[in-house]
Scaffold this active site. Sequence first.
Site, PDB file in Angstrom:
ATOM      1  N   GLU A  50       0.925  -1.492   0.013  1.00  8.99           N
ATOM      2  CA  GLU A  50      -0.091   0.094  -0.125  1.00  8.99           C
ATOM      3  C   GLU A  50       0.729   1.138   0.007  1.00  8.99           C
ATOM      4  O   GLU A  50       2.039   1.405   0.448  1.00  8.99           O
ATOM      5  CB  GLU A  50      -1.032   0.102   1.093  1.00  8.99           C
ATOM      6  CG  GLU A  50      -2.461  -0.463   0.571  1.00  8.99           C
ATOM      7  CD  GLU A  50      -3.282  -0.137   2.332  1.00  8.99           C
ATOM      8  OE1 GLU A  50      -2.508   0.857   3.072  1.00  8.99           O
ATOM      9  OE2 GLU A  50      -3.760  -1.104   2.283  1.00  8.99           O
ATOM     10  N   ASP A  61      -5.948   9.637   9.805  1.00 11.52           N
ATOM     11  CA  ASP A  61      -4.891   9.349  10.382  1.00 11.52           C
ATOM     12  C   ASP A  61      -4.281   9.768  11.666  1.00 11.52           C
ATOM     13  O   ASP A  61      -4.394  10.821  11.610  1.00 11.52           O
ATOM     14  CB  ASP A  61      -3.881   9.530   9.128  1.00 11.52           C
ATOM     15  CG  ASP A  61      -4.039   8.533   7.765  1.00 11.52           C
ATOM     16  OD1 ASP A  61      -3.599   7.960   8.494  1.00 11.52           O
ATOM     17  OD2 ASP A  61      -4.157   9.398   6.929  1.00 11.52           O
TER      18      ASP A  61
END
Lengths: 262, 404
Positions: A50, A61
């Site tokens: 990824e 995040d």
Amino acid sequence: MSNRLQQRFAECAEQNRAALVTYICGGDPNYDVSLSLLQKLPGAGADIIELGMPFSDPMADGPTIQAAAVRALNSGQTQRKTLEMVRAFRAENTTTPLVLMGYYNPIHRYGAEAFLNDAHAAGVDGLLIVDLPAEHDNELGPMARDLGLDMIRMASPTTDAKRLPRVLANASGFLYYVSLNGVTGVGQADNAVVDAALSDIRKQSDLPICVGFGVRTPEQAAAFARTATGVVVGSALVEAMNKGGEAAALELTTALAGAMQR
Amino acid sequence: MSSANQHYRRDADAQGQFGQFGGRFVAETLMPLILDLEQAYNQARSEPNFIAELDRFNAEFVGRPSPLYYAERLTEQYGGAKIFFKREELNHTGAHKINNCIGQVLLARRMGKTRIIAETGAGMHGVATATVCARFGLDCVVYMGATDIDRQRDNVARMRLMGAKIVPVTSGKGTLKDAMNEALRDWVTNVDNTFYMIGTVAGPHPYPTLVRDFQSIIGRETHSQMLEREGRLPDSLVACIGGGSNAMGLFHHFLDYPEVQMIGVEAAGHGLDSGKHAASLKGGVPGVLHGNRTYLLQDEDGQIDDAHSVSAGLDYPGIGPEHAWLHEEGRVEYVAVTDQQALDAFHNCCRMEGIIPALETAHALAEVARRAPTLPSDHLMVVCLSGRGDKDMPTVLRLMEEQA
């Protein structure tokens, strides 16, 4: 599903292990260092890559990946450079699946069609766009599927059985199961709860399921590897790279890969 | 320009969009929450009990209706349009923000939520949130950029007095957009008991719609007050825009009266060419941030640029999606005024009318100063006095010293 993803999940199944999915942020701490790590991850045991597309406002995040995005952007990383990294990676590696992960706005600004064409040409296998839920599939989905790019969907503990069909419609590649409510790299999921969730999802879908968010150590990864098709490690790897450099990141990758065997 | 038979007063479409703007661009974890909220809101707004409760708190707690005041000396000074202030700064907590917070807190209670989170820029939304949380005994956490905490100390103290916890946000430039990122991170972590009280007409659907609806009391009152006073509709409406909630509150009721002209005023900071401004429509391009598609200040790679404005409340790189749509439809005219023009208008309002406006509001007043002198004396102009300026005293005093 992209041939590379399909092939890789089949290989892992044959070897009776979960796939190790490693996240790094493109351009962290700079283009050259990041590309070097990217190129070495498969050799250290990463099954699927990824590659994060850094964004100025990464709402989903935690602090670790936020800081990685800041480092990458400060070093001059752009969407174009991230695609350039993919091309450089593909020049040497034609088998490891690579999925781009990030937020929608940089793609929106690039131009959806142009971006998908360039990503496909660079050798990308799928896209995981955090703030593009199933409800907005029309933004990229039809064009991506025409090109053979997988649109990876996320399911989370808040996705109940009633909503799941909506999430699964047009999902391909794999399903990313967010193991806990929260941001990346913070907290730790309860394995029993995740196991139950995976078994519920499998009643509705044959898609491979990769579990991520809050998987930090080989021990935690091993626990998820028993039931998940794949295990995603991001923040821990980004942190290892930031603190101990490439060697530390590769060492962690190898340790995690060793924990995938069922 | 708009035509007489078009309908601009509308709800968002099934995608949560006004034209191409708006939507529900959030992580999957939040999707079920905003769908729940939409359902709860649609139910509440059709229930007479909810409306009655809202009306009662607006009257008894907020102090509505707010007056429509004829600004006689300002009118004489400019020698043109007849200028009225819609006095939102006289509301409890000193700004229009409380209109929205009262509505949302009643909604949160119906949904059984016990913990409220909010983002704030100038602190006015934070204070209004802390106020309603104190009134209803709910836990309150306010995310505020570290830069804004420094320039809005009084509001920080007021929030703490009412029991709110203030979380300083140091990521990015430490202003409103960073506070909103952090509030979203909190929400995605505390999904079960937490209600996110967004302070402006932005964010994922249904927020732009529900905040607009709670604020649209400003325009409804203005309509009846103007009829009572002048016997007709106003000719023009002027309001400042950060995210755009006071402007949408004033404009929305009038959108389908084509004879009413509307002007939204963005913050041009040091000037639109300086790169240091907060004028998303004038200086931005469409993109996706904080759950909605709208005009955004961003670079060529799609990274969000920092906004700049002397007023913390306008210091945001986006704008509510309904404004973006009204801009493209041409129904509302959007302009921008600089920090300096706003400061001049601020001082003038203090001296001419005995009202200290918020620096945000001063942007609208600067546009009035530009426009009113060119208009005939029978032109009725309403400006939304969205907030009081007490919170801005440290900023204004510092600038006065620098310029002395």
